[in-house]
Design a protein around this motif. Structure first.
Motif, PDB file in Angstrom:
ATOM      1  N   GLY A 336      82.172  39.473   1.752  1.00 54.84           N
ATOM      2  CA  GLY A 336      81.907  38.551   0.653  1.00 54.84           C
ATOM      3  C   GLY A 336      80.453  38.124   0.605  1.00 54.84           C
ATOM      4  N   HIS A 337      79.664  38.516   1.600  1.00 57.63           N
ATOM      5  CA  HIS A 337      78.261  38.091   1.671  1.00 57.63           C
ATOM      6  C   HIS A 337      77.367  39.148   1.012  1.00 57.63           C
ATOM      7  CE1 HIS A 337      74.543  36.396   3.041  1.00 57.63           C
ATOM      8  NE2 HIS A 337      75.145  35.491   3.796  1.00 57.63           N
ATOM      9  N   PRO A 338      76.603  38.769   0.002  1.00 55.91           N
ATOM     10  CA  PRO A 338      75.771  39.781  -0.684  1.00 55.91           C
ATOM     11  C   PRO A 338      74.717  40.425   0.199  1.00 55.91           C
ATOM     12  CG  PRO A 338      75.288  37.554  -1.486  1.00 55.91           C
ATOM     13  CD  PRO A 338      76.517  37.445  -0.643  1.00 55.91           C
ATOM     14  N   LEU A 339      74.179  39.700   1.183  1.00 59.79           N
ATOM     15  CA  LEU A 339      73.161  40.327   2.032  1.00 59.79           C
ATOM     16  C   LEU A 339      73.762  41.428   2.903  1.00 59.79           C
ATOM     17  CD1 LEU A 339      70.844  37.393   3.198  1.00 59.79           C
ATOM     18  CD2 LEU A 339      70.585  38.959   1.271  1.00 59.79           C
ATOM     19  N   LEU A 340      75.003  41.244   3.331  1.00 55.97           N
ATOM     20  CA  LEU A 340      75.656  42.312   4.095  1.00 55.97           C
ATOM     21  C   LEU A 340      75.978  43.492   3.197  1.00 55.97           C
ATOM     22  CD1 LEU A 340      77.999  40.286   6.479  1.00 55.97           C
ATOM     23  CD2 LEU A 340      75.772  41.319   6.966  1.00 55.97           C
ATOM     24  N   ARG A 341      76.388  43.209   1.967  1.00 53.50           N
ATOM     25  CA  ARG A 341      76.641  44.323   1.046  1.00 53.50           C
ATOM     26  C   ARG A 341      75.337  45.054   0.729  1.00 53.50           C
ATOM     27  NH1 ARG A 341      79.388  40.205  -1.607  1.00 53.50           N
ATOM     28  NH2 ARG A 341      78.215  40.473  -3.556  1.00 53.50           N
ATOM     29  N   GLN A 342      74.214  44.317   0.690  1.00 55.08           N
ATOM     30  CA  GLN A 342      72.915  44.962   0.481  1.00 55.08           C
ATOM     31  C   GLN A 342      72.575  45.882   1.651  1.00 55.08           C
ATOM     32  OE1 GLN A 342      69.780  42.156  -0.477  1.00 55.08           O
ATOM     33  NE2 GLN A 342      70.999  41.173  -2.078  1.00 55.08           N
ATOM     34  N   ARG A 343      72.930  45.463   2.868  1.00 60.32           N
ATOM     35  CA  ARG A 343      72.688  46.322   4.031  1.00 60.32           C
ATOM     36  C   ARG A 343      73.468  47.621   3.905  1.00 60.32           C
ATOM     37  NH1 ARG A 343      73.167  42.269   9.293  1.00 60.32           N
ATOM     38  NH2 ARG A 343      71.463  40.839   8.713  1.00 60.32           N
ATOM     39  N   ALA A 344      74.668  47.526   3.395  1.00 60.85           N
ATOM     40  CA  ALA A 344      75.472  48.732   3.221  1.00 60.85           C
ATOM     41  C   ALA A 344      74.927  49.593   2.091  1.00 60.85           C
ATOM     42  CB  ALA A 344      76.928  48.345   2.942  1.00 60.85           C
ATOM     43  N   ALA A 345      74.383  48.960   1.064  1.00 62.28           N
ATOM     44  CA  ALA A 345      73.941  49.699  -0.120  1.00 62.28           C
ATOM     45  C   ALA A 345      72.800  50.661   0.175  1.00 62.28           C
ATOM     46  CB  ALA A 345      73.531  48.720  -1.221  1.00 62.28           C
ATOM     47  N   VAL A 346      72.019  50.409   1.231  1.00 66.23           N
ATOM     48  CA  VAL A 346      70.870  51.279   1.519  1.00 66.23           C
ATOM     49  C   VAL A 346      71.262  52.482   2.371  1.00 66.23           C
ATOM     50  CG1 VAL A 346      69.261  49.352   1.358  1.00 66.23           C
ATOM     51  CG2 VAL A 346      70.156  50.002   3.598  1.00 66.23           C
ATOM     52  N   VAL A 347      72.522  52.593   2.757  1.00 63.40           N
ATOM     53  CA  VAL A 347      72.961  53.731   3.576  1.00 63.40           C
ATOM     54  C   VAL A 347      73.180  54.938   2.661  1.00 63.40           C
ATOM     55  CG1 VAL A 347      74.765  54.596   5.103  1.00 63.40           C
ATOM     56  CG2 VAL A 347      74.032  52.192   5.257  1.00 63.40           C
ATOM     57  N   PRO A 348      72.393  55.986   2.792  1.00 60.22           N
ATOM     58  CA  PRO A 348      72.482  57.108   1.848  1.00 60.22           C
ATOM     59  C   PRO A 348      73.741  57.951   1.999  1.00 60.22           C
ATOM     60  CG  PRO A 348      70.913  57.613   3.584  1.00 60.22           C
ATOM     61  CD  PRO A 348      71.314  56.181   3.785  1.00 60.22           C
ATOM     62  N   THR A 349      74.499  57.736   3.078  1.00 56.23           N
ATOM     63  CA  THR A 349      75.712  58.533   3.299  1.00 56.23           C
ATOM     64  C   THR A 349      76.980  57.772   2.935  1.00 56.23           C
ATOM     65  OG1 THR A 349      75.708  57.811   5.618  1.00 56.23           O
ATOM     66  CG2 THR A 349      74.634  59.916   5.102  1.00 56.23           C
ATOM     67  N   LEU A 350      76.861  56.708   2.149  1.00 54.09           N
ATOM     68  CA  LEU A 350      78.054  55.964   1.735  1.00 54.09           C
ATOM     69  C   LEU A 350      79.078  56.900   1.094  1.00 54.09           C
ATOM     70  CD1 LEU A 350      76.850  52.663   0.011  1.00 54.09           C
ATOM     71  CD2 LEU A 350      78.141  52.863   2.119  1.00 54.09           C
ATOM     72  N   PRO A 351      80.350  56.757   1.438  1.00 54.23           N
ATOM     73  CA  PRO A 351      81.375  57.595   0.813  1.00 54.23           C
ATOM     74  C   PRO A 351      81.585  57.204  -0.649  1.00 54.23           C
ATOM     75  CG  PRO A 351      82.382  55.980   2.271  1.00 54.23           C
ATOM     76  CD  PRO A 351      80.899  55.891   2.491  1.00 54.23           C
TER      77      PRO A 351
END
Length: 502
Positions: A336-351
């Motif tokens: 629910g935290h946008p900063l954590l979702r931002q950390r995930a968003a920069v991963v180029p291998t996201l499924p």
């Protein structure tokens, strides 16, 4: 030797036209070879530095007698790095230095590493005069450096000391090469609190700050900073040091300086009492720092009164050097935290399922970072991010899925950067293209001057325009007869004599 800026400023109108021809995708190979051989410096500069090149032109650039021209090719980010790598043993240090230095990329550009064997050659022959920039070293080579068969490469690998396993550290400390052993010994001693205490400068300087931030601290050093720091900010410096004693962590969690408490809030060794206190800290930056602590549950995170700044700029980021754990990434992406979702968003291998989820995220930063980072960012996300984000965004148009159809609809948008999108639409009407070459904004004018739908009469006018002549000459719709005429005129000019012929 003149800088690239000096070279361009010295170029007159005919030269700038030829520079445009050098960048024109419709210019045939024989024209490019002639410009490379006989063109003025500004023409050779943009030809060798600012575009991909046919193989025959690459060969000519590599063998060009002008040092400066070869150095421009050495910095070309558009050609295959293996082509640039052929200059690794160039006889001129000026060329080798520019090869070692990474090409200048626009914001959001992705570096392509040199071949591993080229980097190894540089490490062995360039010494410390101009070592290869780390952006040009593949991740595979970086990770293999500490155990590489070449001693000089292992010496570079010692620089990864803080992340090396104990057995590799031990191997480097016993390495058969004296220089490798000495480098390893210096890194090892920086983990000895007694050595740090003995060597810590008693004045503020880079070495002191580095030790306080990163090296193993003795109790004497810590107490000295707490009671009589040499400079302001030293308490904040040691607050992030992983060797800080537990009782000092507790002490600094209640420090009157919010910067110190913010640094403490990021530590993974916080106790429950400190976390509870920092969760209700009067300073919002401290509460925000704690809100992303990995030890918190989603419920505990949500209970913190944090606020994510709305005016952040979201810069393209290459991501972590080591792959992140997929479960950890999924946890962040669904937080629910946008900063954590931002950390995930920069991963180029996201499924794909997480890409779809984050593309629809309510947070602008999540969407923009995903658009900047993921190779399969969807077209709708890329366009939406461009329209909604006002930071550095031009690079979004270079992403693989950025749409082109329908962009003519933005031709009258109030934002000039958005109006310029019409230049990417192959269906933009000729009269619209012509009108926008007279736009009040120079970015829009330049973008439309290269549009292939620009009417020929207006394209001819722009070839005499001081501002746009070089852009118009790069228009792929420029008639081939005009291209040949512009190049033929070069031979009739006595303004330029190549230095290798004078």
């Amino acid at each position: 030797m003149p800088t690239p800026e000096n070279i361009w400023e010295a170029a007159d109108l005919p030269t700038r036209r030829l520079a445009g021809v050098a960048l024109n995708p419709s210019s045939p190979e024989d024209i490019l070879l002639r410009l490379l051989a006989d063109g003025p410096p500004a023409v050779q500069m943009v030809l060798c530095r600012d575009r991909t090149l046919p193989d025959a032109v690459v060969e000519a650039a590599l063998q060009h007698p002008d040092i400066r021209t070869r150095s421009f090719f050495a910095r070309n980010p558009h050609v295959d790095p293996a082509q640039r790598a052929r200059l690794v043993d160039d006889p001129e240090w000026f060329v080798r230095a520019h090869l070692a230095d990474a090409p200048r990329l626009p914001v959001g550009g992705v570096y392509r590493p040199l071949p591993d064997e080229t980097v190894v050659r540089m490490i062995n022959t360039y010494e410390n005069d101009f070592p290869p920039a780390y952006q040009q070293i593949s991740m595979e080579l970086q990770r293999s450096m500490p155990t590489h068969p070449d001693a000089k490469v292992r010496g570079w690998g010692v620089g990864r000391w803080s992340v090396l396993p104990a057995e590799i550290r031990a191997s480097l400390l016993a390495d058969p090469d004296e220089d490798v052993r000495e480098r390893a010994r210096r890194h090892a001693q920086s983990e000895d609190p007694a050595w740090v205490e003995r060597e810590l400068p008693d004045r503020t300087c880079h070495a002191r700050w580095d030790m306080l931030l990163n090296r193993a601290l003795s109790r004497t050093v810590v107490d000295g900073v707490l009671t009589s720091p040499v400079a302001e900010g030293e308490r904040a410096a040691i607050a992030g040091n992983p060797t800080l004693p537990a009782d000092v962590v507790v002490l600094l969690a209640g420090d009157p300086d919010p910067e110190v408490r913010e640094r403490i809030a990021h530590r993974t060794d916080l106790g429950p009492a400190e976390m509870r206190a920092l969760a209700v800290d009067p300073d919002p930056t401290v509460r925000l720092a704690l809100s992303v602590h990995p030890a918190l549950s989603e419920a505990e995170r949500a209970a913190i009164d944090y606020e994510v700044p709305a005016d952040d700029r979201f810069h393209p980021w290459p991501g972590p050097r080591a792959p992140r754990d997929p479960q950890e990434v999924r946890r962040d992406a669904t937080s629910g935290h946008p900063l954590l979702r931002q950390r995930a968003a920069v991963v180029p291998t996201l499924p794909p399922d997480l890409v779809e989820r984050l593309a629809a995220d309510e947070d602008l930063g999540v969407r923009v970072l995903l658009a900047q980072s993921h190779p399969d960012a969807p077209a709708a996300l890329l366009l939406r991010s461009y329209l909604e984000y006002t930071g550095e965004r031009a690079h979004l148009t270079t992403r693989p899925n950025f749409p082109t159809t329908g962009l003519a609809a933005f031709a009258d948008h109030e934002d000039p950067e958005v109006r310029a999108l019409a230049a990417l639409d192959p269906q933009t009407a000729p009269d619209t293209v012509e009108r926008l070459t007279r736009d009040p904004d120079p970015v829009v004018r330049a973008a439309m001057a290269r549009h292939p739908n620009l009417p020929q009469h207006r394209l001819a006018e722009l070839l005499d325009d001081e501002e746009l002549a070089h852009v118009a000459a790069a228009n792929p719709a420029l008639d081939s007869e005009v291209i040949h005429r512009l190049v033929a005129a070069m031979a009739q000019s006595d303004r330029w004599t190549p230095p290798w012929e004078s």
